[in-house]
Design an enzyme around this catalytic site. Structure first.
Site, PDB file in Angstrom:
ATOM      1  N   CYS A  96     -32.053  37.963  -0.265  1.00 34.95           N
ATOM      2  CA  CYS A  96     -32.442  36.576  -0.525  1.00 34.95           C
ATOM      3  C   CYS A  96     -31.298  35.645  -0.143  1.00 34.95           C
ATOM      4  O   CYS A  96     -30.123  35.999  -0.264  1.00 34.95           O
ATOM      5  CB  CYS A  96     -32.777  36.431  -2.009  1.00 34.95           C
ATOM      6  N   ASP A 203     -39.521  33.082   9.404  1.00 38.46           N
ATOM      7  CA  ASP A 203     -40.594  33.606  10.250  1.00 38.46           C
ATOM      8  C   ASP A 203     -40.069  34.429  11.418  1.00 38.46           C
ATOM      9  O   ASP A 203     -40.853  34.900  12.246  1.00 38.46           O
ATOM     10  CB  ASP A 203     -41.481  32.470  10.767  1.00 38.46           C
ATOM     11  N   GLU A 223     -38.734  35.207  -4.810  1.00 46.37           N
ATOM     12  CA  GLU A 223     -38.434  33.792  -4.560  1.00 46.37           C
ATOM     13  C   GLU A 223     -39.082  32.884  -5.598  1.00 46.37           C
ATOM     14  O   GLU A 223     -38.491  31.882  -6.023  1.00 46.37           O
ATOM     15  CB  GLU A 223     -38.881  33.392  -3.154  1.00 46.37           C
TER      16      GLU A 223
END
Length: 471
Positions: A96, A203, A223
């Site tokens: 993350c 992406d 998230e």
């Protein structure tokens, strides 16, 4: 602007302040200049020192070494303040993009939503999945948190939602640029106005609904924890642990550490559909029992539930990992394991199947069935196993019986199975885990381990199981 967003912007504005190498390494580790540059960039991104006003503490080398120590402590590594192979390996794992320290805990107040009815909007989609698959992943991810709190999540299709969800690449408009494939997977902002609560997904990653690429549901659930106000957790079994690990296809259960965290912000929900949440084992628990033990290239791997402790011969503190963080193809929990040093393999057992990892890689053709080793159909599982390099024999324990396997002839020895109690008097009728070292066999039965002398064929010591982990 939300204070958390201000801190994030200040954090990023100093990202390229240092150019000199500020870290040292262990002499035994062959690290390149690129490794040092990568490590320093990592520490600036995730362990950047901020004071409560959100201003960088510029202390050059000393500060960077402090950040490295903090990072090593956070991940349960040996705290040396020097860059080594193990530390660098953790840094290079996909994770993350939210910092592990600083952003959420520099403010005296708790960041949480004041209301329990929250909205979310999917701004755009990844081409890797169908719209339906993306929507299903996000809905399931929100349900992870609504199941254990009074929170409700409603999707809207227009306007501004509390949590705006989008896919983007590189610089995507929030001062937190993505970095291309792997590395930084996604990030989210804490509760509040403007960017507050929003979640962004890189992406350039390959998003999937399986173990391939990166599982969108698992990353989204993590998230959204940030969107609700949670920090990263030091618990390697927690959903909020910063490093990505695929945890399997079976029904996902939110770990206890995450439940405690989110309920400290919002309280419990009316009815929890999964009242038993998985906990991370405590190595010093006096009632600790083990699932399996094996050596691996000089280290000791001690398995318990979804985890294993990695014990280095020169270190006292064992490092705790999810089994799937090393071997994603393995089951979450295993029954037995042993090393075959001559073949540089370990064999890992679960139910009627076994796998053969060589380092991180599992050999092709595995898993195989227990019957391949000559076990009869009634043997449903192996509870423990140990290999003896000098004789080429492997002992397998199942129920109250022990079997002897000849690795040279690839057959079970005659006159086996035998009763464990008769073959090794005094250790009890079952074995949870076993390993051999320096002429002694160590049998584990619940919270007790027995040190058994191969030469005198008797028990010479009885110890707590957790003494293996220096407790």
């Amino acid at each position: 602007m939300q204070p958390g967003v201000l801190a994030a912007c200040l954090l990023l504005s100093w990202t390229h302040c240092w150019s000199l190498p500020l870290l040292n390494s262990n002499e035994d580790d062959d690290l390149s200049e690129e490794d040092f540059q990568f490590a320093e960039s990592y520490l600036r991104s995730y362990y950047h020192p901020l004071n409560p006003a959100g201003i960088l503490k510029k202390n050059a080398a000393g500060s960077m070494v402090d950040r490295l120590r903090e990072m090593q402590s956070f991940f349960g590594l040996e705290v040396t303040g020097k860059l080594d192979d193990n530390t660098l390996a953790i840094m290079k794992q996909p994770r993350c993009g939210v910092p592990d320290v600083g952003e959420y805990n520099v403010f005296p107040r708790t960041l949480k939503w004041s209301q329990t009815n929250l909205t979310y909007r999917i701004v755009n989609y990844t081409p890797d999945l169908t719209h339906s698959e993306v929507e299903k992943a996000f809905k399931k991810a929100f349900k992870v948190w609504s199941d254990v709190t009074p929170l409700n999540f409603t999707r809207i299709h227009n306007g501004t939602a509390d949590i705006m969800i989008s896919f983007g690449t590189k610089e995507h408009g929030d001062f937190y640029p993505f970095d291309g494939p792997s590395g930084l997977l996604a990030h989210a902002f804490p509760p509040g106005p403007n960017y507050g609560g929003d979640a962004h997904f890189d992406d350039d990653e390959t998003w999937t609904s399986s173990s391939k690429g990166y599982n969108l549901f698992l990353v989204a659930a993590h998230e959204f924890g940030h969107s609700l106000g949670l920090d990263h957790s030091k618990d390697p079994g927690a959903l909020m642990f910063p490093i990505y690990t695929y945890t399997g296809k079976s029904h996902f259960m939110l770990p206890d550490d995450d439940v405690q965290g989110i309920q400290s912000l919002y309280g419990p929900g009316d009815e929890d559909p999964n009242p038993k949440h998985p906990k991370t084992p405590d190595k010093c628990d006096p009632s600790l029992s083990l699932d399996a033990i094996t050596s691996l290239r000089g280290e000791t791997m001690i398995f318990k539930d979804r985890f294993f402790w990695r014990l280095h011969p020169q270190q006292v503190d064992a490092e705790l990992f999810l089994t799937k963080s090393f071997w994603p193809e393995l089951p979450n929990r295993i029954d037995a394991a042993y090393e075959h040093p001559a073949r540089d393999l370990i064999f890992i057992f679960r139910g009627k199947k076994f796998w053969a990892p060589n380092g991180y890689d599992i050999l092709e053709g595995y898993p195989q069935k227990l019957s391949e080793l000559g076990f009869p159909r009634e043997v449903k599982k192996i509870s423990a196993a140990v290999h003896f390099e000098d004789t080429g024999k492997t002992l397998f324990f199942s129920g109250n019986q022990v079997w002897s396997y000849d690795d040279t002839n690839h057959t079970m020895d005659q006159d086996y199975p035998r009763l464990i109690e008769e073959e090794f008097p005094g250790i009890g009728g079952k074995v949870d885990a076993v390993y051999e070292k320096n002429g002694y066999i160590y049998f584990f039965n619940g919270p007790i381990q027995f040190e058994y002398s191969i030469w005198s064929k008797r028990i010479v010591r009885v110890m707590p199981t957790n003494s293996l982990l220096w407790c």
